[in-house]
Design a protein around this motif. Structure first.
Motif, mmCIF file in Angstrom:
data_model
loop_
_atom_site.group_PDB
_atom_site.id
_atom_site.type_symbol
_atom_site.label_atom_id
_atom_site.label_comp_id
_atom_site.label_asym_id
_atom_site.label_seq_id
_atom_site.Cartn_x
_atom_site.Cartn_y
_atom_site.Cartn_z
ATOM 1 N N ARG A 39 8.181 9.281 11.632
ATOM 2 C CA ARG A 39 8.814 8.341 12.561
ATOM 3 C C ARG A 39 8.533 6.889 12.154
ATOM 4 N N ILE A 40 7.341 6.639 11.604
ATOM 5 C CA ILE A 40 6.998 5.283 11.161
ATOM 6 C C ILE A 40 7.971 4.836 10.080
ATOM 7 N N ALA A 41 8.286 5.736 9.145
ATOM 8 C CA ALA A 41 9.243 5.401 8.090
ATOM 9 C C ALA A 41 10.641 5.229 8.660
ATOM 10 N N LYS A 42 11.027 6.107 9.571
ATOM 11 C CA LYS A 42 12.361 6.051 10.162
ATOM 12 C C LYS A 42 12.575 4.742 10.930
ATOM 13 N N GLU A 43 11.526 4.267 11.581
ATOM 14 C CA GLU A 43 11.632 3.063 12.414
ATOM 15 C C GLU A 43 11.028 1.838 11.741
ATOM 16 N N GLY A 44 10.611 1.984 10.488
ATOM 17 C CA GLY A 44 9.966 0.869 9.788
ATOM 18 C C GLY A 44 10.246 0.900 8.304
ATOM 19 N N ILE A 45 9.199 0.698 7.505
ATOM 20 C CA ILE A 45 9.353 0.604 6.056
ATOM 21 C C ILE A 45 8.431 1.589 5.357
ATOM 22 N N LEU A 46 8.890 2.157 4.256
ATOM 23 C CA LEU A 46 8.132 3.085 3.423
ATOM 24 C C LEU A 46 7.996 2.486 2.032
ATOM 25 N N PHE A 47 6.779 2.453 1.518
ATOM 26 C CA PHE A 47 6.519 1.954 0.168
ATOM 27 C C PHE A 47 6.438 3.124 -0.803
ATOM 28 N N GLN A 48 7.325 3.104 -1.789
ATOM 29 C CA GLN A 48 7.343 4.165 -2.801
ATOM 30 C C GLN A 48 6.256 3.975 -3.849
ATOM 31 N N ASN A 49 5.866 2.709 -4.084
ATOM 32 C CA ASN A 49 4.916 2.402 -5.149
ATOM 33 C C ASN A 49 3.669 1.700 -4.619
ATOM 34 N N ALA A 50 2.999 2.334 -3.670
ATOM 35 C CA ALA A 50 1.704 1.854 -3.196
ATOM 36 C C ALA A 50 0.621 2.645 -3.931
ATOM 37 N N PHE A 51 -0.363 1.943 -4.492
ATOM 38 C CA PHE A 51 -1.366 2.599 -5.320
ATOM 39 C C PHE A 51 -2.776 2.143 -4.953
ATOM 40 N N CYS A 52 -3.733 3.024 -5.190
ATOM 41 C CA CYS A 52 -5.125 2.615 -5.087
ATOM 42 C C CYS A 52 -5.575 2.122 -6.460
ATOM 43 N N THR A 53 -6.668 1.407 -6.488
ATOM 44 C CA THR A 53 -7.197 0.889 -7.748
ATOM 45 C C THR A 53 -8.351 1.732 -8.271
ATOM 46 N N ASN A 54 -8.766 2.732 -7.492
ATOM 47 C CA ASN A 54 -9.851 3.627 -7.873
ATOM 48 C C ASN A 54 -9.793 4.798 -6.898
ATOM 49 N N ALA A 55 -9.317 5.954 -7.339
ATOM 50 C CA ALA A 55 -9.013 7.065 -6.431
ATOM 51 C C ALA A 55 -10.246 7.885 -6.082
ATOM 52 N N ILE A 56 -11.141 7.236 -5.327
ATOM 53 C CA ILE A 56 -12.299 7.922 -4.782
ATOM 54 C C ILE A 56 -12.678 7.185 -3.499
ATOM 55 N N CYS A 57 -13.182 7.919 -2.512
ATOM 56 C CA CYS A 57 -13.259 7.407 -1.136
ATOM 57 C C CYS A 57 -13.936 6.060 -0.971
ATOM 58 N N THR A 58 -15.186 5.942 -1.374
ATOM 59 C CA THR A 58 -15.958 4.734 -1.079
ATOM 60 C C THR A 58 -15.396 3.501 -1.766
ATOM 61 N N PRO A 59 -15.106 3.539 -3.063
ATOM 62 C CA PRO A 59 -14.520 2.348 -3.694
ATOM 63 C C PRO A 59 -13.178 1.939 -3.110
ATOM 64 N N SER A 60 -12.340 2.905 -2.756
ATOM 65 C CA SER A 60 -11.043 2.569 -2.178
ATOM 66 C C SER A 60 -11.224 1.857 -0.841
ATOM 67 N N ARG A 61 -12.106 2.370 -0.008
ATOM 68 C CA ARG A 61 -12.346 1.752 1.295
ATOM 69 C C ARG A 61 -12.944 0.352 1.137
#
Length: 542
Positions: free
Chosen positions: A61-83
């Motif tokens: 519903r958020i996408a339907k009523e808002g915006i969806l990013f196709q190319n959103a990325f993390c810079t380090n795919a592990i919990c603590t560094p990403s947060r």
């Protein structure tokens, strides 16, 4: 005449007072909802292979009523560094959190500090995972470390009694901890709604970080979902069965000698860690049946956790709607990184491959964001804090390295000179029996270039991580350096490593220039790690 003058002055003062009050309460509220390891391919709005299962109708519903990013990325795919990057607006080497042992003290909890300057009431509820307490928030109630799925304990600034909790080997604290009955997704939502309803200062706009533990492994879902998807066949990725030309010497070894060790698997391929072990599949069953059984059980447990998240997002929405808060609240939904759901026969995250690196990112704010918008603009999690600050009426602090994409949110279009590439680095190396080699790289809209340098950035006690091949040798942890290059426009699933292909010689050379410049500009070079820099120098022109 004198009385008339006094009356005019009083009316002017009243007008100013009313105007000031109106300005303060019309500032948008902001709710940042984040799940742990919820990947884009498990959100219906992304229209990937699991969309037919309709796993996330509320989040969609958020996408339907808002915006969806196709190319959103993390810079380090592990919990603590990403947060840490989300909270600080900085890359790992700048904020000092490169791996799971990192921590962020109150002095570096920049996002809530900046929002409080702008008049916001701030709260953090759920999974925190940054070791030090979230003291920069006005209110917090968070899981200690990873936390429990069922009947979780959370700690807060105040309470009835102190409990001693070990957050790291060298970090033990007494905190006000309370044990709650129920599933963590339900408990976290209960706490957020309670804060919204009873604990916040309602004269101020609010900023709430609402963080689910789910669907992090080991995918313990609420009992009410026991039969959800029970008789459903879950679509399986083609690359789980045939990985074709994905990978390199860094991930496969000479003559594929390391494929039983590097990258935890679904089936029997990885002899150290595979999903069949976690799902308690009879190990005497051979592949492909073992792999098929493990995958089906894995995805059903994962999606049952996702269902619990989506249902609790619905509860949160219901509260906002019933209290006339929905349309004056910017709602953001994301994960802390992506997750491998069997693609390339991998589980977990860590990789720079698409399913791990890509973050879902959806935003609803009907006053400014056009419904049904989708964008391929490149953003990363270092940009989140600057954007939220911008949405709150502030400016990006100079110490933040990210950029605000508010203009993209409101227009659906990239501003002139917007970034056309993003940086990634996985600092850990051969850790936790997932055994992913350390690497970094650059990703544009069309191409991806990865360098696996294959060495940890610091000395560790690696006794528990010794390889099955040669458990007496620590040098085995220095894996083979190698490059990988993918033409994403023609190979979106990264099935054909084209590094060394003459057709792309100039493209790769240009990407290396961009990568080198980017590393310098964001403080991600290896001057502090000469052994790694030596490897980079020796193999840069391979």
């Amino acid at each position: 005449m004198k009385n008339l003058s006094i009356l005019v002055v009083l009316m002017l003062l009243l007008t100013v007072s009313c105007t000031t009050k109106k300005t303060s309460i019309t500032k948008p509220n902001i709710i940042y909802i984040m799940s742990d390891d919820h990947c884009a391919q498990a959100i219906g709005a992304y229209k990937m292979r699991l969309a037919e299962l309709n796993p996330t109708p509320t989040i969609d519903r958020i996408a339907k009523e808002g915006i969806l990013f196709q190319n959103a990325f993390c810079t380090n795919a592990i919990c603590t560094p990403s947060r840490a990057s989300i909270l600080t607006g900085q890359y790992s080497q700048t904020n000092g959190v490169m791996d799971l042992s990192g921590r962020i003290g109150a002095d570096k909890q920049y996002l809530p500090k900046e929002l409080k300057k702008l008049g916001y009431e701030t709260a953090m509820v759920g999974k925190w995972h940054l070791k030090e307490a979230p003291e920069a928030f006005d209110y917090y109630n968070v899981l200690p470390g990873q936390g429990d799925y069922h009947n979780p304990t959370l700690y807060a600034r105040t309470g009835n009694s102190l409990s001693t909790i070990r957050f790291e080997e060298d970090l033990v604290r007494d905190v006000y901890a309370t044990k709650y009955e129920g599933h963590s997704s339900d408990v976290i939502t209960n706490l957020s709604i309670d804060w919204l309803k009873n604990k916040r200062d309602k004269s101020k706009p609010f900023f709430l970080m609402h963080h689910f533990k789910a669907p992090h492994d080991f995918f313990e879902y609420a009992d009410r979902y026991n039969n959800y998807l029970e008789d459903t066949f879950i679509p399986e990725p083609e690359s789980m069965w045939d990985n074709k030309n994905n990978g390199s010497l860094a991930t496969r070894g000479i003559n594929d000698c390391w494929i039983d060790t590097i990258g935890s698997s679904i089936g029997h391929r990885n002899v150290i860690r595979n999903m069949g072990m976690h799902m308690e599949i009879d190990p005497t069953i051979p592949d492909p049946e073992y792999k098929h059984l493990a995958y089906q059980e894995y995805l059903k447990r994962y999606l049952r956790c996702v269902k619990g998240v989506d249902d609790n997002v619905s509860r949160l929405f219901q509260y906002l709607e019933e209290n006339d808060l929905m349309d004056n609240t910017i709602i953001i939904y994301t994960g802390d990184q992506g997750f491998m759901l069997g693609e390339h026969d991998y589980i977990d995250k860590r990789w720079m491959y698409e399913e791990s690196m890509r973050m879902p990112f959806l935003v609803r704010y009907p006053e400014k964001i056009k419904a049904g918008t989708s964008t391929d603009a490149i953003i990363n999690n270092v940009d989140f804090a600057p954007t939220i600050i911008d949405l709150a009426g502030g400016k990006t602090p100079e110490y933040m390295q990210g950029d605000s994409f508010k203009q993209i949110l409101f227009s659906g279009k990239e501003p002139e000179a917007w970034k056309q590439a993003t940086y990634y680095r996985y600092w850990m190396h051969m850790a936790h029996k997932h055994n992913n080699p350390a690497h970094f790289g650059i990703r544009t809209k069309q191409y991806k270039l990865i360098f696996f340098y294959g060495r940890d950035y610091k000395a560790r006690n690696t006794a528990a991580q010794k390889w099955a091949h040669n458990p007496e040798s620590m040098s085995d942890f220095e894996t083979i350096p190698a490059w990988e290059f993918y033409d994403l426009a023609n190979d979106p699933h990264e099935m054909n490593n084209l590094y060394g292909n003459e057709t792309f010689k100039d493209v790769i050379a240009d990407l290396k220039i961009q990568l080198k410049d980017m590393r310098a500009s964001i403080n991600e070079e290896d001057g502090n790690y000469p052994a790694i820099q030596q490897i980079i120098d020796a193999h840069w022109n391979d």
